[in-house]
Every structure is written in structure tokens, then in C-alpha cells.
Design a protein around this motif. Structure first.
Motif, PDB file in Angstrom:
ATOM      1  N   VAL A  38     -19.998 -33.490  15.437  1.00 13.83           N
ATOM      2  CA  VAL A  38     -20.748 -33.134  16.650  1.00 13.83           C
ATOM      3  C   VAL A  38     -20.589 -31.646  16.962  1.00 13.83           C
ATOM      4  CG1 VAL A  38     -20.934 -33.528  19.135  1.00 13.83           C
ATOM      5  CG2 VAL A  38     -20.535 -35.457  17.585  1.00 13.83           C
ATOM      6  N   LEU A  39     -19.357 -31.147  16.885  1.00 16.21           N
ATOM      7  CA  LEU A  39     -19.093 -29.769  17.288  1.00 16.21           C
ATOM      8  C   LEU A  39     -19.610 -28.736  16.286  1.00 16.21           C
ATOM      9  CD1 LEU A  39     -15.481 -29.998  18.766  1.00 16.21           C
ATOM     10  CD2 LEU A  39     -17.684 -30.105  19.950  1.00 16.21           C
ATOM     11  N   GLY A  40     -19.544 -29.036  14.994  1.00 12.87           N
ATOM     12  CA  GLY A  40     -19.994 -28.073  13.980  1.00 12.87           C
ATOM     13  C   GLY A  40     -21.444 -27.666  14.153  1.00 12.87           C
ATOM     14  N   PRO A  41     -22.375 -28.622  14.248  1.00 15.44           N
ATOM     15  CA  PRO A  41     -23.770 -28.243  14.479  1.00 15.44           C
ATOM     16  C   PRO A  41     -23.982 -27.510  15.813  1.00 15.44           C
ATOM     17  CG  PRO A  41     -23.657 -30.467  13.629  1.00 15.44           C
ATOM     18  CD  PRO A  41     -22.242 -30.038  13.924  1.00 15.44           C
ATOM     19  N   HIS A  42     -23.175 -27.858  16.805  1.00 20.51           N
ATOM     20  CA  HIS A  42     -23.286 -27.156  18.086  1.00 20.51           C
ATOM     21  C   HIS A  42     -22.887 -25.682  17.913  1.00 20.51           C
ATOM     22  CE1 HIS A  42     -23.453 -26.540  22.379  1.00 20.51           C
ATOM     23  NE2 HIS A  42     -22.254 -25.987  22.323  1.00 20.51           N
ATOM     24  N   PHE A  43     -21.787 -25.422  17.212  1.00 20.87           N
ATOM     25  CA  PHE A  43     -21.381 -24.038  16.962  1.00 20.87           C
ATOM     26  C   PHE A  43     -22.440 -23.294  16.158  1.00 20.87           C
ATOM     27  CE2 PHE A  43     -17.074 -25.268  18.201  1.00 20.87           C
ATOM     28  CZ  PHE A  43     -16.697 -24.153  18.912  1.00 20.87           C
TER      29      PHE A  43
END
Length: 122
Positions: A38-43
Motif C-alpha cells: 500500500v505504502l510503496g505506490p503511495h510514495f
């Protein structure tokens, strides 16, 4: 939502996401991979933000998180490091500003110089 204001985007929520990522990094790999999913694509998305300051903050935060993450050993059968470094690749390929691409190169160079011996799948 706070990143959408083109005049002066705020990064409070992004700072909290960085903290959440940092404090959850010690979880078992399976749990961490789901969190990073979830966090990787957000970054990656925030790193491509049109406001250069927001994008630079995201990439610099990603560098700091990657530096901490690469301290951990990579198991031979896993590719968590590769998944963790993928947002750098996304920003490098998608952001139109040369300054941002230079920052990504500088961050990756820093990671290689400081953590190169521990990089396995990345």
C-alpha cells in the motif's frame, strides 16, 4: 487531500505515513510486504507530485526509510528489497523535472555507497 492544494500543499499526513512505515518496518516480512504493498505506490505517486517540494520530501523520506530497511538482512528466497526500491524507479521514469531525477540518482547513489554490501535483490 492536503496535497491537492496547488498553492501550498501540506505534508503533515505524509510525515505521519513515514512514521507509520518506520515503526512497522520491524514486523515479520509477510506483514511488512502487505503494508509496503500500500505504502510503496503511495510514495511513488507523491514522489511524482507536480509541486517539486512535495515530491522531493517524498523521495527524501523514501531514502531514509530505504536506508533503515536495507540494514536488515535479505533472505535468499525473497525480493523485499527490490519491492522497497521500486518507488525510486517509478519517480525516475515518470517525473518530468530534471531536479527530481537528479535527487533520485543522488538518493540511490547514497544507498549504494552506505548499504551496498547488504543489497541482495534490489
Amino acid at each position: 487531500e492536503e496535497l491537492l492544494d496547488p498553492r501550498s500543499p501540506r505534508i503533515f499526513a505524509l510525515q505521519k505515513i513515514v512514521e507509520v512505515a518506520h515503526y512497522n518496518m520491524a514486523r515479520i516480512r509477510l506483514v511488512w510486504s502487505r503494508i509496503w504493498g500500500v505504502l510503496g505506490p503511495h510514495f511513488a505517486a507523491v514522489g511524482c507530485h507536480p509541486h517539486l517540494g512535495v515530491g522531493m520530501y517524498a523521495v527524501d523520506s523514501l531514502k531514509q526509510l530505504a536506508n533503515s530497511f536495507l540494514e536488515r538482512d535479505e533472505h535468499a528466497l525473497y525480493a523485499f528489497q527490490s519491492a522497497f526500491l521500486r518507488p525510486f524507479e517509478a519517480v525516475m521514469g515518470a517525473h518530468p523535472a530534471p531536479r527530481m531525477r537528479e535527487l533520485v540518482v543522488a538518493c540511490v547513489r547514497h544507498l549504494i555507497q552506505t548499504r551496498g554490501a547488504g543489497i541482495r535483490s534490489g
